[in-house]
Scaffold this motif. Structure first.
Motif, PDB file in Angstrom:
ATOM      1  N   GLU A 152       0.854  -1.184   0.000  1.00 28.10           N
ATOM      2  CA  GLU A 152       0.000   0.000   0.000  1.00 28.10           C
ATOM      3  C   GLU A 152       0.888   1.231   0.000  1.00 28.10           C
ATOM      4  OE1 GLU A 152      -3.536   1.727  -0.437  1.00 28.10           O
ATOM      5  OE2 GLU A 152      -3.642  -0.320   0.344  1.00 28.10           O
ATOM      6  N   GLY A 153       0.941   1.925  -1.131  1.00 20.24           N
ATOM      7  CA  GLY A 153       1.699   3.154  -1.219  1.00 20.24           C
ATOM      8  C   GLY A 153       0.790   4.311  -1.567  1.00 20.24           C
ATOM      9  N   ARG A 154       1.367   5.462  -1.747  1.00 23.37           N
ATOM     10  CA  ARG A 154       0.566   6.629  -2.125  1.00 23.37           C
ATOM     11  C   ARG A 154       0.094   6.513  -3.569  1.00 23.37           C
ATOM     12  NH1 ARG A 154       2.491  13.035  -2.026  1.00 23.37           N
ATOM     13  NH2 ARG A 154       0.502  13.881  -2.774  1.00 23.37           N
ATOM     14  N   HIS A 155       0.932   5.912  -4.412  1.00 17.60           N
ATOM     15  CA  HIS A 155       0.634   5.878  -5.839  1.00 17.60           C
ATOM     16  C   HIS A 155       0.242   4.488  -6.348  1.00 17.60           C
ATOM     17  CE1 HIS A 155       2.167   9.968  -6.216  1.00 17.60           C
ATOM     18  NE2 HIS A 155       3.190   9.591  -5.458  1.00 17.60           N
ATOM     19  N   TYR A 156       0.638   3.453  -5.649  1.00 14.51           N
ATOM     20  CA  TYR A 156       0.389   2.096  -6.122  1.00 14.51           C
ATOM     21  C   TYR A 156      -0.132   1.221  -4.981  1.00 14.51           C
ATOM     22  CZ  TYR A 156       3.549   3.893  -9.697  1.00 14.51           C
ATOM     23  OH  TYR A 156       4.153   4.670 -10.654  1.00 14.51           O
ATOM     24  N   ARG A 157      -1.019   0.300  -5.350  1.00 18.32           N
ATOM     25  CA  ARG A 157      -1.555  -0.657  -4.389  1.00 18.32           C
ATOM     26  C   ARG A 157      -1.579  -2.027  -5.036  1.00 18.32           C
ATOM     27  NH1 ARG A 157      -6.457  -3.003  -3.016  1.00 18.32           N
ATOM     28  NH2 ARG A 157      -6.755  -3.360  -0.769  1.00 18.32           N
ATOM     29  N   LEU A 158      -0.984  -3.026  -4.380  1.00 15.85           N
ATOM     30  CA  LEU A 158      -0.966  -4.397  -4.870  1.00 15.85           C
ATOM     31  C   LEU A 158      -1.524  -5.310  -3.785  1.00 15.85           C
ATOM     32  CD1 LEU A 158       1.537  -2.854  -6.323  1.00 15.85           C
ATOM     33  CD2 LEU A 158       2.302  -5.151  -6.891  1.00 15.85           C
ATOM     34  N   GLU A 159      -2.537  -6.063  -4.117  1.00 16.21           N
ATOM     35  CA  GLU A 159      -3.110  -6.978  -3.130  1.00 16.21           C
ATOM     36  C   GLU A 159      -2.248  -8.224  -2.949  1.00 16.21           C
ATOM     37  OE1 GLU A 159      -7.159  -7.924  -3.900  1.00 16.21           O
ATOM     38  OE2 GLU A 159      -7.841  -5.825  -3.775  1.00 16.21           O
ATOM     39  N   ARG A 160      -1.576  -8.666  -4.024  1.00 14.92           N
ATOM     40  CA  ARG A 160      -0.734  -9.855  -3.916  1.00 14.92           C
ATOM     41  C   ARG A 160       0.456  -9.731  -4.875  1.00 14.92           C
ATOM     42  NH1 ARG A 160      -2.093 -16.186  -5.444  1.00 14.92           N
ATOM     43  NH2 ARG A 160      -0.282 -17.084  -4.382  1.00 14.92           N
ATOM     44  N   PRO A 161       1.571  -9.214  -4.430  1.00 19.99           N
ATOM     45  CA  PRO A 161       2.752  -9.090  -5.282  1.00 19.99           C
ATOM     46  C   PRO A 161       3.374 -10.468  -5.533  1.00 19.99           C
ATOM     47  CG  PRO A 161       2.847  -7.571  -3.410  1.00 19.99           C
ATOM     48  CD  PRO A 161       1.774  -8.569  -3.124  1.00 19.99           C
ATOM     49  N   LEU A 162       3.084 -11.045  -6.673  1.00 20.34           N
ATOM     50  CA  LEU A 162       3.521 -12.405  -6.990  1.00 20.34           C
ATOM     51  C   LEU A 162       4.291 -12.384  -8.305  1.00 20.34           C
ATOM     52  CD1 LEU A 162       3.410 -15.505  -6.484  1.00 20.34           C
ATOM     53  CD2 LEU A 162       1.253 -15.498  -7.766  1.00 20.34           C
ATOM     54  N   ASN A 163       5.470 -12.971  -8.320  1.00 17.32           N
ATOM     55  CA  ASN A 163       6.341 -12.935  -9.496  1.00 17.32           C
ATOM     56  C   ASN A 163       6.874 -14.337  -9.775  1.00 17.32           C
ATOM     57  OD1 ASN A 163       7.753 -11.569 -11.590  1.00 17.32           O
ATOM     58  ND2 ASN A 163       9.621 -11.606 -10.369  1.00 17.32           N
ATOM     59  N   VAL A 164       6.287 -15.034 -10.742  1.00 16.13           N
ATOM     60  CA  VAL A 164       6.696 -16.384 -11.100  1.00 16.13           C
ATOM     61  C   VAL A 164       6.809 -16.465 -12.622  1.00 16.13           C
ATOM     62  CG1 VAL A 164       6.127 -18.835 -10.976  1.00 16.13           C
ATOM     63  CG2 VAL A 164       5.464 -17.326  -9.093  1.00 16.13           C
ATOM     64  N   PRO A 165       7.971 -16.875 -13.177  1.00 13.82           N
ATOM     65  CA  PRO A 165       9.158 -17.326 -12.454  1.00 13.82           C
ATOM     66  C   PRO A 165       9.934 -16.140 -11.890  1.00 13.82           C
ATOM     67  CG  PRO A 165       9.629 -17.245 -14.797  1.00 13.82           C
ATOM     68  CD  PRO A 165       8.162 -16.924 -14.648  1.00 13.82           C
ATOM     69  N   GLN A 166      10.811 -16.429 -10.970  1.00 16.30           N
ATOM     70  CA  GLN A 166      11.679 -15.395 -10.442  1.00 16.30           C
ATOM     71  C   GLN A 166      12.863 -15.166 -11.389  1.00 16.30           C
ATOM     72  OE1 GLN A 166      11.681 -13.105  -8.429  1.00 16.30           O
ATOM     73  NE2 GLN A 166      10.289 -13.565  -6.732  1.00 16.30           N
ATOM     74  N   SER A 167      13.500 -14.032 -11.211  1.00 10.80           N
ATOM     75  CA  SER A 167      14.690 -13.724 -12.008  1.00 10.80           C
ATOM     76  C   SER A 167      15.788 -14.740 -11.723  1.00 10.80           C
ATOM     77  CB  SER A 167      15.186 -12.313 -11.683  1.00 10.80           C
ATOM     78  OG  SER A 167      15.528 -12.214 -10.307  1.00 10.80           O
ATOM     79  N   LEU A 168      16.608 -14.999 -12.717  1.00 13.87           N
ATOM     80  CA  LEU A 168      17.783 -15.840 -12.504  1.00 13.87           C
ATOM     81  C   LEU A 168      18.825 -15.118 -11.667  1.00 13.87           C
ATOM     82  CD1 LEU A 168      18.284 -17.454 -16.045  1.00 13.87           C
ATOM     83  CD2 LEU A 168      16.936 -18.291 -14.106  1.00 13.87           C
ATOM     84  N   THR A 169      18.945 -13.812 -11.875  1.00 16.01           N
ATOM     85  CA  THR A 169      19.881 -13.016 -11.097  1.00 16.01           C
ATOM     86  C   THR A 169      19.323 -12.813  -9.696  1.00 16.01           C
ATOM     87  OG1 THR A 169      20.529 -11.843 -13.109  1.00 16.01           O
ATOM     88  CG2 THR A 169      21.170 -10.862 -10.999  1.00 16.01           C
ATOM     89  N   ARG A 170      20.052 -13.242  -8.700  1.00 21.92           N
ATOM     90  CA  ARG A 170      19.607 -13.127  -7.321  1.00 21.92           C
ATOM     91  C   ARG A 170      20.562 -12.241  -6.530  1.00 21.92           C
ATOM     92  NH1 ARG A 170      15.054 -13.283  -7.531  1.00 21.92           N
ATOM     93  NH2 ARG A 170      14.763 -13.806  -5.323  1.00 21.92           N
ATOM     94  N   PRO A 171      20.037 -11.430  -5.608  1.00 23.68           N
ATOM     95  CA  PRO A 171      18.637 -11.434  -5.178  1.00 23.68           C
ATOM     96  C   PRO A 171      17.683 -10.762  -6.173  1.00 23.68           C
ATOM     97  CG  PRO A 171      19.856  -9.737  -4.023  1.00 23.68           C
ATOM     98  CD  PRO A 171      20.873 -10.504  -4.811  1.00 23.68           C
ATOM     99  N   HIS A 172      18.226 -10.016  -7.146  1.00 25.51           N
ATOM    100  CA  HIS A 172      17.383  -9.365  -8.145  1.00 25.51           C
ATOM    101  C   HIS A 172      18.282  -8.810  -9.242  1.00 25.51           C
ATOM    102  CE1 HIS A 172      18.754  -5.479  -6.568  1.00 25.51           C
ATOM    103  NE2 HIS A 172      18.481  -5.942  -5.350  1.00 25.51           N
ATOM    104  N   PRO A 173      17.733  -8.511 -10.417  1.00 28.00           N
ATOM    105  CA  PRO A 173      18.530  -7.831 -11.441  1.00 28.00           C
ATOM    106  C   PRO A 173      19.072  -6.515 -10.903  1.00 28.00           C
ATOM    107  CG  PRO A 173      16.500  -8.692 -12.379  1.00 28.00           C
ATOM    108  CD  PRO A 173      16.384  -8.851 -10.887  1.00 28.00           C
ATOM    109  N   PRO A 174      20.293  -6.161 -11.272  1.00 30.35           N
ATOM    110  CA  PRO A 174      20.867  -4.912 -10.765  1.00 30.35           C
ATOM    111  C   PRO A 174      20.006  -3.700 -11.130  1.00 30.35           C
ATOM    112  CG  PRO A 174      22.548  -6.262 -11.809  1.00 30.35           C
ATOM    113  CD  PRO A 174      21.235  -6.911 -12.105  1.00 30.35           C
ATOM    114  N   ILE A 175      19.930  -2.773 -10.205  1.00 28.11           N
ATOM    115  CA  ILE A 175      19.120  -1.564 -10.374  1.00 28.11           C
ATOM    116  C   ILE A 175      20.042  -0.387 -10.675  1.00 28.11           C
ATOM    117  CG2 ILE A 175      17.591   0.068  -9.213  1.00 28.11           C
ATOM    118  CD1 ILE A 175      16.595  -2.359  -7.543  1.00 28.11           C
ATOM    119  N   LEU A 176      19.840   0.219 -11.834  1.00 28.85           N
ATOM    120  CA  LEU A 176      20.588   1.402 -12.250  1.00 28.85           C
ATOM    121  C   LEU A 176      19.628   2.571 -12.267  1.00 28.85           C
ATOM    122  CD1 LEU A 176      23.069   1.753 -15.186  1.00 28.85           C
ATOM    123  CD2 LEU A 176      21.076   3.240 -15.109  1.00 28.85           C
ATOM    124  N   LEU A 177      19.962   3.652 -11.575  1.00 27.19           N
ATOM    125  CA  LEU A 177      19.092   4.818 -11.502  1.00 27.19           C
ATOM    126  C   LEU A 177      19.695   5.958 -12.307  1.00 27.19           C
ATOM    127  CD1 LEU A 177      18.059   4.580  -7.765  1.00 27.19           C
ATOM    128  CD2 LEU A 177      16.689   4.007  -9.761  1.00 27.19           C
TER     129      LEU A 177
END
Length: 289
Positions: free
Chosen positions: A155-180
């Motif tokens: 529950e955020g100000r801009h987004y709401r997700l009742e069930r954040p589910l991601n299948v399959p998961q990324s191969l890169t763990r813990p997650h793909p690198p984040i570049l800002l």
């Protein structure tokens, strides 16, 4: 120093009918010449700096998907995805899919966006910059929750997700690198809090920007040295190789200042020739820096 490139303009020889072949040739050169990263700009209109809306523009993630199938080594990234284009869960699913299909080579490049005319012209929401920065942080929170396998409601100000589910998961763990993308205070604070890489614009204040990032990392309890420092700028070499020496010197200077990866924006009608020259003359010259 590592060298990557961004496909940012698409006024290529042969026009649309030859674009698929050009992308395939770009992929082959990237693999053979030792480029580290292939990026694609995330727009639906070309920017005013490169011909404006009437100039051709390929969709970012479709192009990255094709590149994933044509390469085996290079990292793949949007440079950078506009936060206003996609819901966070969809963005996480797209990047996860790219990571899975590429064998674990995807990155999430993300930014607040800047092209208001493009957004309003094509019907995308484009709230204030302050709100878009809020959306960036919430998007990162959602993506990280999905990649962590945390299915609790969000529950955020801009987004709401009742069930954040991601299948399959990324191969890169813990997650793909984040570049800002971006180098203002708000972006660098987000890098220190959530990012694996920053993407700054080189200039006389480059050292000051990296010093500010180091300060924010200390405040957030992050190890500054674990964050990849990238910079983005236009590549400029002639078809006869003129300019390659100057580009090499510039990259070596930025490497000495603390930049790990240079991402060059490739333009012109023959991007393959540009990448051949830089791959032959520049990439090996800076590889040990």
């Amino acid at each position: 120093m590592k060298v990557g490139f961004e496909l940012g303009t698409f006024v290529w020889d042969g026009g649309p009918a030859a674009m698929g072949r050009t992308v395939a040739d770009v992929a082959a050169i990237a693999e053979d010449a030792g480029y580290d990263l292939i990026g694609v700009g995330d727009h639906v209109w070309q920017g005013p700096h490169a011909g404006g809306p009437q100039a051709p523009e390929l969709e970012c993630f479709t192009t990255l998907g094709m590149l994933a199938g044509l390469t085996t080594r290079c990292r793949l990234a949007p440079v950078v995805a506009g936060v206003h284009f996609r819901a966070p869960a969809l963005l996480a699913k797209i990047v996860t899919t790219l990571d899975v299909l590429s064998g674990g080579r995807a990155m999430l490049g993300l930014g607040a966006g800047w092209y208001a005319d493009e957004a309003t012209g094509m019907g995308f929401p484009f709230p204030s910059l302050a709100r878009r920065f809020e959306m960036v942080e919430e998007t990162l929170q959602v993506c990280l929750r999905l990649w962590a396998g945390d299915e609790r409601p969000y529950e955020g100000r801009h987004y709401r997700l009742e069930r954040p589910l991601n299948v399959p998961q990324s191969l890169t763990r813990p997650h793909p690198p984040i570049l800002l993308g971006g180098d203002g205070r708000k972006t660098l604070r987000l890098v220190a809090r959530h990012g694996d890489a920053c993407n700054v614009y080189p200039g006389p204040d480059l050292a000051d920007k990296l010093a500010l990032l180091r300060e924010f990392c200390a405040e957030e309890g992050r190890d500054y040295d674990t964050i990849e420092k990238t910079c983005v700028f236009p590549f400029a070499v002639e078809d006869d190789g003129t300019g390659a020496g100057e580009l090499t010197e510039q990259l070596l200077e930025w490497s000495a200042a603390g930049v790990d990866t240079a991402i060059g924006i490739v333009s012109g009608q023959n991007p393959v020739r540009q990448l051949e020259i830089i791959g032959d003359k520049v990439v090996p010259a800076v590889a040990g820096a």
